[in-house]
Design a protein around this motif. Structure first.
Motif, PDB file in Angstrom:
ATOM      1  N   GLY A 252       0.807  -1.208   0.000  1.00 26.57           N
ATOM      2  CA  GLY A 252       0.000   0.000   0.000  1.00 26.57           C
ATOM      3  C   GLY A 252       0.844   1.265   0.000  1.00 26.57           C
ATOM      4  N   LYS A 253       1.990   1.197  -0.686  1.00 28.52           N
ATOM      5  CA  LYS A 253       2.903   2.357  -0.710  1.00 28.52           C
ATOM      6  C   LYS A 253       2.919   3.000  -2.082  1.00 28.52           C
ATOM      7  N   ILE A 254       2.934   4.327  -2.096  1.00 30.22           N
ATOM      8  CA  ILE A 254       3.031   5.057  -3.354  1.00 30.22           C
ATOM      9  C   ILE A 254       4.228   5.990  -3.253  1.00 30.22           C
ATOM     10  N   ILE A 255       5.086   5.946  -4.280  1.00 26.84           N
ATOM     11  CA  ILE A 255       6.245   6.857  -4.285  1.00 26.84           C
ATOM     12  C   ILE A 255       6.001   7.930  -5.339  1.00 26.84           C
ATOM     13  N   ASN A 256       6.076   9.174  -4.915  1.00 25.35           N
ATOM     14  CA  ASN A 256       5.975  10.300  -5.836  1.00 25.35           C
ATOM     15  C   ASN A 256       7.397  10.732  -6.185  1.00 25.35           C
ATOM     16  N   HIS A 257       7.833  10.328  -7.385  1.00 26.86           N
ATOM     17  CA  HIS A 257       9.220  10.591  -7.771  1.00 26.86           C
ATOM     18  C   HIS A 257       9.450  12.067  -8.071  1.00 26.86           C
ATOM     19  N   THR A 258       8.412  12.726  -8.560  1.00 26.05           N
ATOM     20  CA  THR A 258       8.547  14.153  -8.884  1.00 26.05           C
ATOM     21  C   THR A 258       8.784  14.969  -7.618  1.00 26.05           C
ATOM     22  N   ARG A 259       8.046  14.630  -6.573  1.00 24.86           N
ATOM     23  CA  ARG A 259       8.142  15.412  -5.329  1.00 24.86           C
ATOM     24  C   ARG A 259       8.967  14.737  -4.244  1.00 24.86           C
ATOM     25  N   GLN A 260       9.466  13.533  -4.571  1.00 26.33           N
ATOM     26  CA  GLN A 260      10.250  12.771  -3.605  1.00 26.33           C
ATOM     27  C   GLN A 260       9.495  12.597  -2.291  1.00 26.33           C
ATOM     28  N   GLU A 261       8.272  12.083  -2.415  1.00 28.90           N
ATOM     29  CA  GLU A 261       7.456  11.823  -1.222  1.00 28.90           C
ATOM     30  C   GLU A 261       6.949  10.397  -1.277  1.00 28.90           C
ATOM     31  N   ILE A 262       6.642   9.850  -0.106  1.00 30.43           N
ATOM     32  CA  ILE A 262       6.042   8.516  -0.036  1.00 30.43           C
ATOM     33  C   ILE A 262       4.711   8.630   0.697  1.00 30.43           C
ATOM     34  N   TYR A 263       3.682   7.995   0.161  1.00 30.09           N
ATOM     35  CA  TYR A 263       2.362   8.028   0.816  1.00 30.09           C
ATOM     36  C   TYR A 263       1.947   6.614   1.201  1.00 30.09           C
ATOM     37  N   GLN A 264       1.238   6.506   2.339  1.00 25.02           N
ATOM     38  CA  GLN A 264       0.773   5.197   2.804  1.00 25.02           C
ATOM     39  C   GLN A 264      -0.743   5.094   2.596  1.00 25.02           C
ATOM     40  N   ALA A 265      -1.173   4.003   1.956  1.00 24.86           N
ATOM     41  CA  ALA A 265      -2.607   3.789   1.729  1.00 24.86           C
ATOM     42  C   ALA A 265      -3.243   3.119   2.941  1.00 24.86           C
ATOM     43  N   THR A 266      -4.559   3.285   3.070  1.00 24.96           N
ATOM     44  CA  THR A 266      -5.317   2.605   4.112  1.00 24.96           C
ATOM     45  C   THR A 266      -5.251   1.097   3.862  1.00 24.96           C
ATOM     46  N   GLN A 267      -5.098   0.346   4.936  1.00 26.31           N
ATOM     47  CA  GLN A 267      -5.012  -1.119   4.843  1.00 26.31           C
ATOM     48  C   GLN A 267      -6.334  -1.715   4.334  1.00 26.31           C
ATOM     49  N   LEU A 268      -6.238  -2.650   3.410  1.00 27.34           N
ATOM     50  CA  LEU A 268      -7.454  -3.340   2.938  1.00 27.34           C
ATOM     51  C   LEU A 268      -7.770  -4.504   3.851  1.00 27.34           C
ATOM     52  N   PRO A 269      -9.075  -4.856   4.008  1.00 22.42           N
ATOM     53  CA  PRO A 269      -9.377  -6.103   4.718  1.00 22.42           C
ATOM     54  C   PRO A 269      -8.731  -7.268   3.958  1.00 22.42           C
ATOM     55  N   PRO A 270      -8.273  -8.320   4.690  1.00 22.32           N
ATOM     56  CA  PRO A 270      -7.534  -9.413   4.033  1.00 22.32           C
ATOM     57  C   PRO A 270      -8.286 -10.022   2.852  1.00 22.32           C
ATOM     58  N   VAL A 271      -9.603 -10.176   2.973  1.00 21.80           N
ATOM     59  CA  VAL A 271     -10.350 -10.807   1.875  1.00 21.80           C
ATOM     60  C   VAL A 271     -10.230  -9.967   0.612  1.00 21.80           C
ATOM     61  N   MET A 272     -10.255  -8.637   0.754  1.00 19.45           N
ATOM     62  CA  MET A 272     -10.137  -7.766  -0.417  1.00 19.45           C
ATOM     63  C   MET A 272      -8.730  -7.811  -0.995  1.00 19.45           C
ATOM     64  N   LEU A 273      -7.743  -7.820  -0.119  1.00 16.10           N
ATOM     65  CA  LEU A 273      -6.358  -7.884  -0.588  1.00 16.10           C
ATOM     66  C   LEU A 273      -6.137  -9.186  -1.363  1.00 16.10           C
ATOM     67  N   ASN A 274      -6.705 -10.279  -0.833  1.00 16.22           N
ATOM     68  CA  ASN A 274      -6.572 -11.561  -1.529  1.00 16.22           C
ATOM     69  C   ASN A 274      -7.231 -11.524  -2.891  1.00 16.22           C
ATOM     70  N   ILE A 275      -8.441 -10.981  -2.950  1.00 19.22           N
ATOM     71  CA  ILE A 275      -9.147 -10.911  -4.235  1.00 19.22           C
ATOM     72  C   ILE A 275      -8.324 -10.079  -5.219  1.00 19.22           C
ATOM     73  N   MET A 276      -7.783  -8.961  -4.748  1.00 19.22           N
ATOM     74  CA  MET A 276      -6.988  -8.093  -5.621  1.00 19.22           C
ATOM     75  C   MET A 276      -5.730  -8.825  -6.083  1.00 19.22           C
ATOM     76  N   GLN A 277      -5.083  -9.547  -5.161  1.00 21.10           N
ATOM     77  CA  GLN A 277      -3.853 -10.242  -5.538  1.00 21.10           C
ATOM     78  C   GLN A 277      -4.096 -11.398  -6.493  1.00 21.10           C
ATOM     79  N   GLU A 278      -5.302 -11.999  -6.412  1.00 18.76           N
ATOM     80  CA  GLU A 278      -5.625 -13.080  -7.356  1.00 18.76           C
ATOM     81  C   GLU A 278      -6.025 -12.521  -8.717  1.00 18.76           C
ATOM     82  N   GLY A 279      -6.170 -11.193  -8.817  1.00 13.58           N
ATOM     83  CA  GLY A 279      -6.531 -10.579 -10.099  1.00 13.58           C
ATOM     84  C   GLY A 279      -8.019 -10.356 -10.263  1.00 13.58           C
ATOM     85  N   GLY A 280      -8.792 -10.514  -9.180  1.00 11.03           N
ATOM     86  CA  GLY A 280     -10.237 -10.267  -9.248  1.00 11.03           C
ATOM     87  C   GLY A 280     -11.025 -11.418  -8.668  1.00 11.03           C
ATOM     88  N   LEU A 281     -12.343 -11.226  -8.603  1.00  9.25           N
ATOM     89  CA  LEU A 281     -13.196 -12.222  -7.953  1.00  9.25           C
ATOM     90  C   LEU A 281     -13.370 -13.485  -8.799  1.00  9.25           C
TER      91      LEU A 281
END
Ligand code: SF4
Lengths: 414, 161
Positions: free
Chosen positions: B120-149
Motif C-alpha cells: 500500500g505504498k506510493i512513491i511520488n518521484h517528482t516530489r520525492q514523497e512517499i504516501y501510505q494507503a489505508t489497509q485493505l481487509p484481508p479478503v479484499m487484498l486476496n481478491i486483488m492479488q488473485e486478479g479479481g473475484l
C-alpha cells in the motif's frame, strides 16, 4: 457471551451469520434474494460463466429484469436482452420482461423481499427495500455473479447513522421526497459512505410503504451501503417478524429533523445534495418534466401530479413524460382515472420501466434544456445529454412546474 | 514512468462512463468513451499504465461495473482517491483494477509515481514523497492479488475471511 445492543443492520446480519456481529467486522452471509437488470445482468452472466458457474445456487431466489432500456432502443441492446432471456430459460430463475416495471418496484410488488431478509441487487438503488425493514445492498455485476454461484456474499458490517424524523404531519404539498432531499442535504453525497442509514421517529407512524421506499431509495445519494426504516407503522399484506434496533445501539451520528414545518425541497444541478427550498428557485424556466423512477413513479406519485393537473393543460412549449414504476402501478392508475387526467393535461405516458432516468432512451433532453424531474440523480449527463440541466423535486413540484413552464411551489396559490 | 491524472471530489460513474454507453459487453466501446465528459482530452493525454488520482468519493452513483472496466481496459494501472464510493471500490477490486485509498497526499497533475500494492505504498518521484494507503481487509487484498473475484472463486470456490 454477553450480547451488546445492536442496530437493525447488525441484527439482520447476525441472524444470517449465525453469531453476533458488530460494525466493522467482516462476515459471510447467505443471501435471501438477488436481482440484476439489463445494465448489470449481461456482465454478471458473463462473470458467472467465467467463474465456472452452470447452475444457480438457488434459482427461485434469483431475478432478472429488463427495465433500464426497455423496449430495446437498438440491436446491440436487443441482443443483450436476448442473452438474458436465454439465461433465464436455462437456469430457471425468475424473469421479468419489458413492461414489468422498474426492478425495485417489481421486487416489492411481487413480495420478493421481506422484513429481516438480506437482498443483493446489481443496482445502486437496491437499498430501497429497507422500506420493508430488510437489509438490501447494491453491488456490481461480479459480486452478483458470486451470489448467483454461491448464494452468499462477504460484507463488512456497516456502522449506522440514526435519522429521527420528528413530527406527525407534513405540510400540504410536502411529501417523503422533500423529507429525503433534506436528509441528503444534511448528510451530503458521501456522508453515509459504507454506513447504514436507519430511520426512526414519530413520523414513521404516518408513512406508507411507498413513502418509506422514497426514504430508503435516496440513501444511495448519501453513499450509504443500506438504508433501513424501523418497522413502526409498517403494514404489509402478510405476517412478518419486525426487526427493531436495541435502545442502546451505537450510532456514528444522530440526525434530528423536525418535519412539521419542512417546505418543498429541490436539488439543483448537478448534484443531488445541492438542496434548497423550491421557493428560492421559483420562476426558473423549464421545458421538460419527468415523473417516474424507483423514487417517485408509484400510484400516489401519479395521483399527486394528477391532483395538480386535473382539468388543466401543461404550459405550451413544455412536455411532461410519465413512466409508471411498474405494470401494477400502470393498471392501478388506469383504473382510477389518474392516467386519463394526466393524458388530458398533455402528459406523454411511456412504458413502465426506468424511462429517461438513465439517458439510454425514451426522452433524452436537448442542449441547454432545463429538466425538472422526480428522479434521484441529477449528475451532469445523467439523462443522456451533458449540456442539459436537471432539477430534482417531488412529483407535485414537477406537476406544478410544468403547468406554468417555470419552477413552481406545489401549493395552490391561484 | 506512470504519470498522474488528477481529478476533484465526487467524480460519479456517469462522468467515468455515461449510462448511454454502458449497455454493451464490448470493452472497446467503453474504453472509447471513458472520462470523455469530465476530461475531453483524456484519450489524447493518457498513456497505458498511467494512474488516476482523485479526491473524495471517487466512483459515486450507479453500480455499473462498466466504470472500473472502462478504466481497466484503457490501461489505468491504479486509481488513488482519498476515499472511494463503496460499490465502485468493491467493483474495481472484483474486476482486478487496483485501487488504493490514500487520505493524505500532494500529488499534482503529471507527477511521476510508482507503487507497491501489497504494501500500500506510493512513491511520488517528482516530489520525492512517499504516501501510505489505508489497509485493505484481508479478503479484499486476496481478491486483488488473485486478479479479481473470478480467478479468486475459480481457485477457492468460496470466500475465505
Ligand atoms: S429508475 Fe432510474 S434510478 Fe431507478 S433503477 Fe431505473 S435507472 Fe436506476
Amino acid at each position: 457471551m454477553i450480547m451488546q445492543p445492536q442496530t437493525i443492520a447488525e441484527k439482520i446480519l447476525s441472524k444470517h451469520a449465525g453469531y453476533p456481529v458488530y460494525a466493522g467486522e467482516l462476515c459471510v452471509v447467505p443471501v435471501d434474494g438477488a436481482m440484476a437488470t439489463d445494465t448489470t445482468a449481461p456482465l454478471a452472466i458473463q462473470a458467472f460463466k467465467e467463474m465456472g458457474g452452470e447452475r444457480l445456487a438457488v434459482p427461485d431466489r434469483f431475478h432478472l429484469i429488463i427495465d433500464h432500456a426497455a423496449p430495446a432502443p437498438n440491436e446491440r441492446i436487443a441482443n443483450l436482452h436476448q442473452m438474458m432471456r436465454s439465461f433465464a430459460t436455462e437456469t430457471g430463475c425468475h424473469f421479468y420482461d419489458i413492461g414489468s416495471g422498474i426492478c425495485h418496484q417489481v421486487m416489492v410488488d411481487h413480495h420478493r423481499v421481506r422484513p429481516g431478509e438480506i437482498f443483493m441487487g446489481a443496482d445502486s438503488h437496491t437499498p430501497t427495500y429497507g422500506a420493508l425493514n430488510a437489509f438490501a445492498c447494491g453491488v456490481g455485476s461480479t459480486d452478483l455473479a458470486a451470489v448467483m454461484l454461491t448464494g452468499k456474499i462477504w460484507l463488512k458490517v456497516p456502522s449506522s447513522i440514526r435519522v429521527n424524523l420528528h413530527g406527525h404531519r407534513l405540510q400540504p404539498g410536502v411529501s417523503a421526497k422533500d423529507v429525503v432531499l433534506e436528509v441528503v442535504k444534511q448528510l451530503t453525497i458521501s456522508g453515509a459512505n459504507y454506513q447504514s442509514v436507519e430511520y426512526h421517529g414519530e413520523l414513521l407512524h404516518h408513512l406508507t410503504l411507498s413513502d418509506r421506499m422514497v426514504l430508503c431509495n435516496m440513501v444511495a445519494e448519501m453513499g450509504a451501503k443500506t438504508g433501513i426504516v424501523s418497522p413502526e407503522g409498517l403494514q404489509l399484506p402478510y405476517n412478518f417478524e419486525p426487526v427493531f434496533a436495541d435502545k442502546a445501539a451505537t450510532y456514528t451520528r444522530v440526525l434530528d429533523i423536525d418535519t412539521t414545518d419542512l417546505q418543498p425541497r429541490i436539488a439543483i444541478p448537478h448534484s443531488p445534495d445541492d438542496v434548497h427550498d423550491v421557493s428560492t428557485y421559483a420562476g426558473t424556466p423549464v421545458t421538460y418534466g419527468f415523473i417516474g423512477t424507483c423514487t417517485n413513479g408509484r400510484l400516489n406519485d401519479l395521483q399527486a401530479a394528477a391532483a395538480i393537473l386535473k382539468g388543466k393543460k401543461i404550459a405550451s412549449g413544455v412536455r411532461l413524460v410519465i413512466a409508471p414504476a411498474s405494470r401494477q402501478v400502470l393498471i392501478d392508475a388506469l383504473q382510477d382515472g389518474t392516467l386519463q387526467t394526466l393524458i388530458e393535461a398533455g402528459a406523454s405516458i411511456i412504458n413502465s420501466g426506468c424511462g429517461p432516468c438513465v439517458g439510454t432512451h425514451d426522452g433524452v433532453p436537448g442542449d441547454g434544456e432545463i429538466v425538472i424531474s422526480a428522479a434521484n440523480r441529477n449528475f451532469r449527463g445523467r439523462m443522456g445529454n451533458p449540456r442539459s440541466e436537471i432539477y430534482l423535486a417531488s412529483p407535485a413540484t414537477v406537476a406544478a412546474s410544468v403547468l406554468h413552464g417555470r419552477i413552481t411551489l406545489p401549493v395552490q396559490t391561484d | 514512468m506512470p504519470k498522474a491524472h488528477v481529478y476533484g471530489d465526487n467524480v460519479d460513474t456517469d462522468r467515468i462512463i455515461p449510462g448511454k454507453y454502458t449497455k454493451t459487453l464490448d470493452l472497446s466501446t467503453l474504453a472509447a468513451h471513458v472520462m470523455e465528459d469530465i476530461d475531453p482530452d483524456f484519450s489524447k493525454r493518457f498513456i497505458a499504465g498511467d494512474i488516476i488520482v482523485a479526491g473524495d468519493n471517487f466512483g459515486c452513483g450507479s453500480s455499473r461495473e462498466q466504470a472500473p472496466l472502462a478504466l481497466k481496459t484503457v490501461g489505468v494501472s491504479l486509481v488513488i482517491a482519498r476515499f472511494f464510493a463503496r460499490i465502485f471500490f468493491r467493483n474495481a477490486i472484483n474486476i482486478g483494477l487496483p485501487v488504493l485509498e490514500v487520505p493524505l497526499h500532494k500529488i499534482q497533475p503529471g507527477d511521476e509515481l510508482s507503487f507497491d500494492l501489497a504494501l500500500g505504498k506510493i512513491i511520488n518521484h517528482t516530489r520525492q514523497e512517499i504516501y501510505q494507503a489505508t489497509q485493505l481487509p484481508p479478503v479484499m487484498l486476496n481478491i486483488m492479488q488473485e486478479g479479481g473475484l473470478v480467478p479468486y472463486l475459480r481457485k477457492h470456490k468460496d470466500f475465505i475471511l
